[in-house]
Design a protein around this motif. Structure first.
Motif, PDB file in Angstrom:
ATOM      1  N   ASP A  51      21.040 -88.711 112.598  1.00  0.00           N
ATOM      2  CA  ASP A  51      21.973 -88.709 111.470  1.00  0.00           C
ATOM      3  C   ASP A  51      21.158 -88.896 110.195  1.00  0.00           C
ATOM      4  O   ASP A  51      20.695 -89.990 109.904  1.00  0.00           O
ATOM      5  N   LEU A  52      20.972 -87.824 109.466  1.00  0.00           N
ATOM      6  CA  LEU A  52      20.218 -87.855 108.211  1.00  0.00           C
ATOM      7  C   LEU A  52      21.147 -87.598 107.025  1.00  0.00           C
ATOM      8  O   LEU A  52      20.791 -86.911 106.077  1.00  0.00           O
ATOM      9  N   SER A  53      22.340 -88.162 107.086  1.00  0.00           N
ATOM     10  CA  SER A  53      23.287 -88.023 105.982  1.00  0.00           C
ATOM     11  C   SER A  53      22.689 -88.615 104.727  1.00  0.00           C
ATOM     12  O   SER A  53      22.178 -89.733 104.736  1.00  0.00           O
ATOM     13  N   ASP A  54      22.711 -87.823 103.638  1.00  0.00           N
ATOM     14  CA  ASP A  54      22.263 -88.305 102.336  1.00  0.00           C
ATOM     15  C   ASP A  54      20.911 -89.034 102.440  1.00  0.00           C
ATOM     16  O   ASP A  54      20.755 -90.149 101.984  1.00  0.00           O
ATOM     17  N   SER A  55      19.952 -88.373 103.055  1.00  0.00           N
ATOM     18  CA  SER A  55      18.678 -89.018 103.405  1.00  0.00           C
ATOM     19  C   SER A  55      17.569 -88.767 102.387  1.00  0.00           C
ATOM     20  O   SER A  55      17.229 -87.626 102.078  1.00  0.00           O
ATOM     21  N   ASP A  56      16.964 -89.841 101.934  1.00  0.00           N
ATOM     22  CA  ASP A  56      15.813 -89.732 101.039  1.00  0.00           C
ATOM     23  C   ASP A  56      14.562 -89.254 101.782  1.00  0.00           C
ATOM     24  O   ASP A  56      13.599 -88.822 101.162  1.00  0.00           O
ATOM     25  N   GLU A  57      14.589 -89.314 103.116  1.00  0.00           N
ATOM     26  CA  GLU A  57      13.446 -88.826 103.892  1.00  0.00           C
ATOM     27  C   GLU A  57      13.269 -87.313 103.752  1.00  0.00           C
ATOM     28  O   GLU A  57      12.224 -86.791 104.100  1.00  0.00           O
ATOM     29  N   LEU A  58      14.294 -86.637 103.262  1.00  0.00           N
ATOM     30  CA  LEU A  58      14.214 -85.185 103.103  1.00  0.00           C
ATOM     31  C   LEU A  58      13.717 -84.775 101.722  1.00  0.00           C
ATOM     32  O   LEU A  58      13.705 -83.593 101.386  1.00  0.00           O
ATOM     33  N   ARG A  59      13.292 -85.727 100.917  1.00  0.00           N
ATOM     34  CA  ARG A  59      12.740 -85.397  99.597  1.00  0.00           C
ATOM     35  C   ARG A  59      11.427 -84.647  99.781  1.00  0.00           C
ATOM     36  O   ARG A  59      10.535 -85.068 100.494  1.00  0.00           O
ATOM     37  N   CYS A  60      11.331 -83.514  99.143  1.00  0.00           N
ATOM     38  CA  CYS A  60      10.183 -82.631  99.286  1.00  0.00           C
ATOM     39  C   CYS A  60       8.955 -83.197  98.572  1.00  0.00           C
ATOM     40  O   CYS A  60       9.038 -83.638  97.421  1.00  0.00           O
ATOM     41  N   VAL A  61       7.838 -83.173  99.275  1.00  0.00           N
ATOM     42  CA  VAL A  61       6.575 -83.621  98.686  1.00  0.00           C
ATOM     43  C   VAL A  61       5.563 -82.474  98.618  1.00  0.00           C
ATOM     44  O   VAL A  61       4.418 -82.677  98.227  1.00  0.00           O
ATOM     45  N   ASN A  62       6.010 -81.278  98.977  1.00  0.00           N
ATOM     46  CA  ASN A  62       5.156 -80.096  98.965  1.00  0.00           C
ATOM     47  C   ASN A  62       5.037 -79.584  97.528  1.00  0.00           C
ATOM     48  O   ASN A  62       5.993 -79.058  96.964  1.00  0.00           O
ATOM     49  N   LEU A  63       3.873 -79.711  96.956  1.00  0.00           N
ATOM     50  CA  LEU A  63       3.661 -79.304  95.572  1.00  0.00           C
ATOM     51  C   LEU A  63       3.808 -77.800  95.367  1.00  0.00           C
ATOM     52  O   LEU A  63       3.982 -77.339  94.242  1.00  0.00           O
ATOM     53  N   MET A  64       3.769 -77.038  96.442  1.00  0.00           N
ATOM     54  CA  MET A  64       3.935 -75.584  96.361  1.00  0.00           C
ATOM     55  C   MET A  64       5.415 -75.185  96.378  1.00  0.00           C
ATOM     56  O   MET A  64       5.749 -74.039  96.145  1.00  0.00           O
ATOM     57  N   CYS A  65       6.286 -76.128  96.631  1.00  0.00           N
ATOM     58  CA  CYS A  65       7.716 -75.837  96.746  1.00  0.00           C
ATOM     59  C   CYS A  65       8.400 -76.019  95.385  1.00  0.00           C
ATOM     60  O   CYS A  65       8.100 -76.966  94.652  1.00  0.00           O
ATOM     61  N   GLU A  66       9.322 -75.139  95.078  1.00  0.00           N
ATOM     62  CA  GLU A  66      10.042 -75.242  93.803  1.00  0.00           C
ATOM     63  C   GLU A  66      11.013 -76.423  93.776  1.00  0.00           C
ATOM     64  O   GLU A  66      11.529 -76.773  92.732  1.00  0.00           O
ATOM     65  N   HIS A  67      11.243 -77.053  94.919  1.00  0.00           N
ATOM     66  CA  HIS A  67      12.191 -78.174  95.000  1.00  0.00           C
ATOM     67  C   HIS A  67      11.494 -79.517  95.185  1.00  0.00           C
ATOM     68  O   HIS A  67      12.110 -80.465  95.670  1.00  0.00           O
ATOM     69  N   VAL A  68      10.227 -79.588  94.809  1.00  0.00           N
ATOM     70  CA  VAL A  68       9.483 -80.835  94.973  1.00  0.00           C
ATOM     71  C   VAL A  68      10.232 -81.972  94.273  1.00  0.00           C
ATOM     72  O   VAL A  68      10.738 -81.827  93.166  1.00  0.00           O
ATOM     73  N   GLY A  69      10.352 -83.085  94.976  1.00  0.00           N
ATOM     74  CA  GLY A  69      11.065 -84.246  94.444  1.00  0.00           C
ATOM     75  C   GLY A  69      12.542 -84.258  94.786  1.00  0.00           C
ATOM     76  O   GLY A  69      13.213 -85.274  94.674  1.00  0.00           O
ATOM     77  N   GLU A  70      13.062 -83.098  95.210  1.00  0.00           N
ATOM     78  CA  GLU A  70      14.467 -83.002  95.619  1.00  0.00           C
ATOM     79  C   GLU A  70      14.537 -82.971  97.142  1.00  0.00           C
ATOM     80  O   GLU A  70      13.536 -82.732  97.806  1.00  0.00           O
ATOM     81  N   ARG A  71      15.726 -83.163  97.674  1.00  0.00           N
ATOM     82  CA  ARG A  71      15.900 -82.980  99.116  1.00  0.00           C
ATOM     83  C   ARG A  71      15.767 -81.493  99.390  1.00  0.00           C
ATOM     84  O   ARG A  71      16.320 -80.664  98.688  1.00  0.00           O
TER      85      ARG A  71
END
Length: 166
Positions: A51-71
């Motif tokens: 259960d990963l409801s509203d999970s901060d563990e899904l925050r992107c840390v990939n600097l190559m991704c346009e959603h870095v810092g977001e889930r």
């Protein structure tokens, strides 16, 4: 003598049933439902639900991704790519602002329940059709796919409950 044999056989059968029941209960106790990717990684073979409801563990840390810092789904995709979950039956990803469904999720052959409600899904991949054991699917709150539910979803052979916005 015949009565003694039948009592003995009856007792033996009862003992066998008890041992089967006890062994089944022990297996169930070994199975895990978790709210953490880290915990699931450590005990992947025993995990039956995450259960990963509203999970901060899904925050992107990939600097190559346009959603870095977001889930982001890329973090989830990488995690599922690295770990196998042979017993996974339930996956809850509610409220994570996911835009896509990671491909590895569609490879979870034992998945029975998938909750992707309240995300930002833009489409449902065709690989969803591989989730043949899926019984319950929740896509409510994904406004971009509101009127774009593909037909293969309705063709899933075991789907009993499908929640979505009309």
């Amino acid at each position: 003598k015949n009565q003694l044999c039948s009592v003995s056989e009856g007792l033996q059968e009862m003992c066998l049933r008890f041992v089967r029941l006890l062994s089944s209960q022990l297996r169930e106790k070994e199975m895990i439902i978790t709210r953490s990717l880290r915990e699931a990684s450590r005990q992947a073979s025993q995990v039956i639900g995450i259960d990963l409801s509203d999970s901060d563990e899904l925050r992107c840390v990939n600097l190559m991704c346009e959603h870095v810092g977001e889930r982001c789904a890329c973090r989830l995709a990488l995690w599922f790519h690295r770990h196998e979950f042979p017993r996974m039956r339930t996956l809850i990803l509610r409220g994570n602002d996911l835009r896509t469904v990671p491909e590895p999720i569609c490879q979870l052959q034992n998945l029975i329940e998938l909750d992707l409600s309240n995300n930002r899904l833009e489409e449902i991949p065709e690989s969803f059709a591989r989730l043949s054991n899926l019984e319950k699917l929740d896509l409510r709150g994904n406004m971009k796919i509101r009127n774009k539910i593909p037909n293969f979803i309705f063709a899933l052979p075991n789907l009993k409950q499908f929640d979505y916005d009309h």
